[in-house]
Design a protein around this motif. Structure first.
Motif, PDB file in Angstrom:
ATOM      1  N   TYR A  74       0.707  -1.070  -0.265  1.00 36.87           N
ATOM      2  CA  TYR A  74       0.115  -0.413  -0.164  1.00 36.87           C
ATOM      3  C   TYR A  74       0.614   1.394   0.322  1.00 36.87           C
ATOM      4  O   TYR A  74       1.962   1.097  -0.168  1.00 36.87           O
ATOM      5  N   ALA A  75       0.293   2.495  -0.495  1.00 36.29           N
ATOM      6  CA  ALA A  75       1.141   3.830  -0.079  1.00 36.29           C
ATOM      7  C   ALA A  75       0.431   4.635   0.215  1.00 36.29           C
ATOM      8  O   ALA A  75      -0.933   4.661   0.248  1.00 36.29           O
ATOM      9  N   VAL A  76       0.622   5.983   0.935  1.00 34.85           N
ATOM     10  CA  VAL A  76       0.003   6.523   2.013  1.00 34.85           C
ATOM     11  C   VAL A  76       0.217   8.161   0.730  1.00 34.85           C
ATOM     12  O   VAL A  76       1.625   7.559   0.730  1.00 34.85           O
ATOM     13  N   CYS A  77      -0.665   8.510   0.379  1.00 37.95           N
ATOM     14  CA  CYS A  77      -0.757   9.911  -0.469  1.00 37.95           C
ATOM     15  C   CYS A  77      -1.348  10.630  -0.170  1.00 37.95           C
ATOM     16  O   CYS A  77      -2.538  11.026   0.486  1.00 37.95           O
ATOM     17  N   GLN A  78      -0.900  12.121  -0.672  1.00 40.54           N
ATOM     18  CA  GLN A  78      -1.036  13.207  -0.399  1.00 40.54           C
ATOM     19  C   GLN A  78      -1.478  13.973  -2.164  1.00 40.54           C
ATOM     20  O   GLN A  78      -0.332  14.414  -3.024  1.00 40.54           O
ATOM     21  N   LEU A  79      -2.595  14.335  -1.682  1.00 43.10           N
ATOM     22  CA  LEU A  79      -2.767  15.386  -2.608  1.00 43.10           C
ATOM     23  C   LEU A  79      -3.578  16.352  -2.474  1.00 43.10           C
ATOM     24  O   LEU A  79      -3.580  16.746  -1.204  1.00 43.10           O
ATOM     25  N   ARG A  80      -4.051  17.389  -2.808  1.00 44.05           N
ATOM     26  CA  ARG A  80      -4.238  19.085  -2.811  1.00 44.05           C
ATOM     27  C   ARG A  80      -5.979  18.668  -2.756  1.00 44.05           C
ATOM     28  O   ARG A  80      -6.348  18.038  -3.074  1.00 44.05           O
ATOM     29  N   PRO A  81      -6.587  19.883  -1.588  1.00 44.63           N
ATOM     30  CA  PRO A  81      -7.647  19.505  -1.236  1.00 44.63           C
ATOM     31  C   PRO A  81      -8.624  19.047  -1.726  1.00 44.63           C
ATOM     32  O   PRO A  81      -9.579  18.723  -1.458  1.00 44.63           O
ATOM     33  N   LEU A 119       5.682   5.120  -0.476  1.00 44.28           N
ATOM     34  CA  LEU A 119       5.921   3.793  -0.736  1.00 44.28           C
ATOM     35  C   LEU A 119       5.273   2.476   0.512  1.00 44.28           C
ATOM     36  O   LEU A 119       6.197   2.984   1.229  1.00 44.28           O
ATOM     37  N   GLY A 120       5.216   1.475   0.201  1.00 49.66           N
ATOM     38  CA  GLY A 120       5.767   0.341   0.435  1.00 49.66           C
ATOM     39  C   GLY A 120       5.014   0.021   2.308  1.00 49.66           C
ATOM     40  O   GLY A 120       5.876  -0.706   3.260  1.00 49.66           O
ATOM     41  N   TRP A 121       4.355   0.056   1.982  1.00 47.34           N
ATOM     42  CA  TRP A 121       3.099  -0.134   3.555  1.00 47.34           C
ATOM     43  C   TRP A 121       2.709  -1.124   3.118  1.00 47.34           C
ATOM     44  O   TRP A 121       2.471  -1.626   2.150  1.00 47.34           O
ATOM     45  N   ARG A 122       2.147  -2.193   4.204  1.00 52.03           N
ATOM     46  CA  ARG A 122       2.040  -3.318   4.776  1.00 52.03           C
ATOM     47  C   ARG A 122       0.744  -3.135   5.270  1.00 52.03           C
ATOM     48  O   ARG A 122       0.738  -2.166   7.105  1.00 52.03           O
ATOM     49  N   ILE A 123      -0.544  -3.823   5.323  1.00 50.46           N
ATOM     50  CA  ILE A 123      -1.508  -3.199   6.854  1.00 50.46           C
ATOM     51  C   ILE A 123      -2.204  -4.967   7.426  1.00 50.46           C
ATOM     52  O   ILE A 123      -1.500  -5.830   7.050  1.00 50.46           O
TER      53      ILE A 123
END
Length: 116
Positions: free
Chosen positions: A15-22, A62-66
């Motif tokens: 999984y990935a943690v992503c940041q987008l504009r609001p 990148l590179g997350w596991r849950i």
């Protein structure tokens, strides 16, 4: 409350943690995986999605596991995340936590999965 009293399930995939504009719309592609999470504030839109579904051009870790706590947690339970995160912190394992109505999910870096 002891962290070894919880059973965890490891979700498949990376999984990935992503940041987008609001104000940015959430790309539908990111919502087609087995697990995704969206959090919006006045300053950002955070998205957790499968690594292969990360939208182009966004900032992503990148590179997350849950790890999912394999139980429905009562809202009256106090300190669940504190106990678990404290246990992992003592092992120098960083987490990104997501809570839902039923349970908690802890993202750990892939390299730390076995130790977690």
């Amino acid at each position: 409350m002891d962290s070894d009293k919880f059973t965890f399930e490891v979700l498949p995939n990376s999984y990935a943690v992503c940041q987008l504009r609001p104000e940015q719309p959430v790309p539908l592609r990111a919502l087609q995986g087995e697990f995704f999470s969206i959090t919006k504030t006045d300053g950002e839109l955070s998205l957790v999605c499968e690594t292969d579904r990360v939208p182009e051009g966004v900032t992503a870790e990148l590179g997350w596991r849950i790890l999912r706590i394999a139980a429905v947690l009562d809202f009256a339970m106090v300190g669940v995340l504190a106990v678990i995160s404290g246990t992992l912190a003592r092992e120098a394992i960083a987490i990104f936590a997501i809570s839902t109505y039923n349970t908690d999910y802890l993202l750990v870096k892939e390299k730390d999965l076995k130790a977690a």
